[in-house]
Design a protein around this motif. Structure first.
Motif, short mmCIF file in Angstrom:
data_model
loop_
_atom_site.label_atom_id
_atom_site.label_comp_id
_atom_site.label_asym_id
_atom_site.label_seq_id
_atom_site.Cartn_x
_atom_site.Cartn_y
_atom_site.Cartn_z
N ASP A 152 -11.77 25.44 29.32
CA ASP A 152 -12.14 24.92 28.26
C ASP A 152 -12.01 23.56 27.71
O ASP A 152 -12.99 23.29 26.57
N TYR A 153 -11.16 22.68 27.50
CA TYR A 153 -11.06 21.96 27.45
C TYR A 153 -12.04 20.67 28.07
O TYR A 153 -12.68 19.31 27.43
N ALA A 154 -12.67 20.55 29.08
CA ALA A 154 -13.88 19.82 29.47
C ALA A 154 -15.40 20.37 29.41
O ALA A 154 -16.17 20.02 28.87
N ASN A 155 -15.01 21.89 28.65
CA ASN A 155 -16.31 21.72 27.44
C ASN A 155 -16.45 20.13 26.29
O ASN A 155 -17.55 20.37 25.60
N VAL A 156 -15.30 20.66 26.09
CA VAL A 156 -14.82 19.99 24.66
C VAL A 156 -15.33 18.19 25.16
O VAL A 156 -16.44 17.71 24.33
N ILE A 157 -14.49 17.76 26.22
CA ILE A 157 -15.72 16.51 26.42
C ILE A 157 -17.13 16.60 26.54
O ILE A 157 -17.82 15.66 26.23
N LYS A 197 -12.14 22.24 40.23
CA LYS A 197 -11.38 23.89 39.60
C LYS A 197 -10.15 23.37 39.86
O LYS A 197 -9.00 24.67 39.99
N SER A 198 -9.71 22.61 41.28
CA SER A 198 -8.20 22.63 41.87
C SER A 198 -6.87 22.02 40.33
O SER A 198 -5.91 21.43 40.59
N ARG A 199 -7.70 21.08 39.44
CA ARG A 199 -7.36 20.53 38.44
C ARG A 199 -7.33 21.21 37.06
O ARG A 199 -8.18 21.42 36.82
N CYS A 200 -6.75 20.45 35.94
CA CYS A 200 -6.50 20.10 35.08
C CYS A 200 -7.12 18.99 33.66
O CYS A 200 -7.24 18.30 34.38
N THR A 201 -7.90 19.89 32.86
CA THR A 201 -7.99 18.30 32.26
C THR A 201 -7.57 17.89 31.20
O THR A 201 -6.85 18.78 30.26
N THR A 202 -6.91 16.77 31.33
CA THR A 202 -6.25 15.50 31.01
C THR A 202 -6.17 16.02 29.05
O THR A 202 -7.16 16.57 28.63
N LEU A 203 -5.14 17.09 29.05
CA LEU A 203 -4.51 16.94 27.45
C LEU A 203 -3.76 15.90 26.39
O LEU A 203 -2.65 16.67 27.10
N LYS A 204 -3.43 15.05 25.76
CA LYS A 204 -2.70 14.31 25.33
C LYS A 204 -3.00 14.81 23.93
O LYS A 204 -3.20 14.79 23.13
N SER A 205 -1.40 15.46 23.04
CA SER A 205 -0.91 16.20 21.66
C SER A 205 0.01 14.55 21.38
O SER A 205 1.80 14.35 22.06
N ARG A 206 -0.63 14.21 20.18
CA ARG A 206 0.50 13.15 19.42
C ARG A 206 1.04 13.57 18.40
O ARG A 206 0.11 14.70 17.59
N VAL A 207 2.04 13.53 18.24
CA VAL A 207 2.95 13.29 16.87
C VAL A 207 3.31 12.70 16.01
O VAL A 207 3.36 11.85 16.60
#
Length: 272
Positions: free
Chosen positions: A28-33, A51-61
């Motif tokens: 789903d994050y690829a769709n966001v990109i 398909k072999s990897r996930c889309t990188t997601l960075k969460s900042r606090v």
């Protein structure tokens, strides 16, 4: 969009005709990109789904507008050669439409020695300059590029030289130039400004920042604004000065921000 996505966002805000080549996961994050690229007016055809990897997601606090911690969800395994070859084919088809290639290395597994070597070879053949935002300690993989833009910490790690003054800074730049075979080296140094090493001569440009709230994405803005200025025919000193002012704008904002030409002009006038 983070990583190279933030670079392209900066380029579009600066009015560039630009494109992006990269990979994402099948999620789903690829769709966001893709949605964000389309919203920015960027063709997403150069984005491959793996398909072999996930889309990188960075969460900042953030606490009081300052980043406290960042949590990353990512896959940094080296990209398969078959995937790299698909990206190379895209570059071959697109290269003659552009006059500069920015390589934003976030050490996420995409920019293998093989892929980088192919990028530099294709660009040289097309007489297109390459500007690298590097990562890691192995700068031999960038051999064949035109310009390398590490920050101070990265320059220390890559050269093995502790930077404490202008002489050691020049020595570190010289070492990086020897390792990569590049023409020029630009080092960003936060509050110390920016340094350029051209024809074995070092020039330091003081920082333009009047206030610093968040440095997130500032390196992406510098890479993008350097590319814009160089593509527009400015010399490296002028390009670095422009990038310095652009960085001053984004560090005064929260998050991965961008700087418009109007904001950069206003920041420039505020210095006088």
């Amino acid at each position: 969009m983070g990583g190279a996505g933030n670079v392209i966002k900066n380029l579009k805000v600066l009015g560039c005709d630009t494109n992006i080549i990269s990979i994402v996961g099948e999620d789903d994050y690829a769709n966001v990109i893709n949605t964000q690229l389309e919203a920015a007016g960027v063709n997403a055809n150069g984005i491959l789904r793996d398909k072999s990897r996930c889309t990188t997601l960075k969460s900042r606090v953030l606490v009081a507008n300052h980043q406290l911690i960042r949590l990353d969800r990512e896959d940094t395994q080296p990209v398969e050669k078959a995937t790299a070859d698909k990206l190379i084919d895209i570059l071959k088809k697109e290269i003659n439409n552009y006059n500069l290639v920015l390589v934003s290395d976030y050490n996420k597994g995409l920019l293998s020695d093989y892929l980088l070597n192919q990028i530099f070879s294709i660009c040289r053949e097309a007489s297109v300059k390459t500007l690298i935002d590097p990562k890691g300690n192995n700068y031999t993989k960038y051999r064949g590029c035109n310009m390398v833009k590490p920050n101070k910490k990265e320059a220390i790690q890559a050269s093995g030289i502790q930077i404490t003054d202008k002489d050691s800074l020049a020595a570190a730049c010289k070492k990086i130039k020897e390792i990569t075979g590049c023409d020029d080296v630009v080092v960003t140094m936060s509050e110390e400004g920016m340094a350029m090493y051209v024809s074995d001569e070092l020039t330091v440009i003081p920082t333009k920042a009047l206030s610093v709230i968040d440095v997130t994405g500032a390196g992406d803005t510098v890479l993008a604004s350097l590319g814009v200025a160089i593509s527009s025919g400015y010399n490296l000193f002028e390009a670095c000065d422009f990038a310095n002012h652009a960085a001053a704008v984004v560090v005064s904002k929260v998050g991965s921000a961008t700087a418009t030409i109007g904001e950069i002009s206003h920041q420039f006038l505020a210095m006088f």
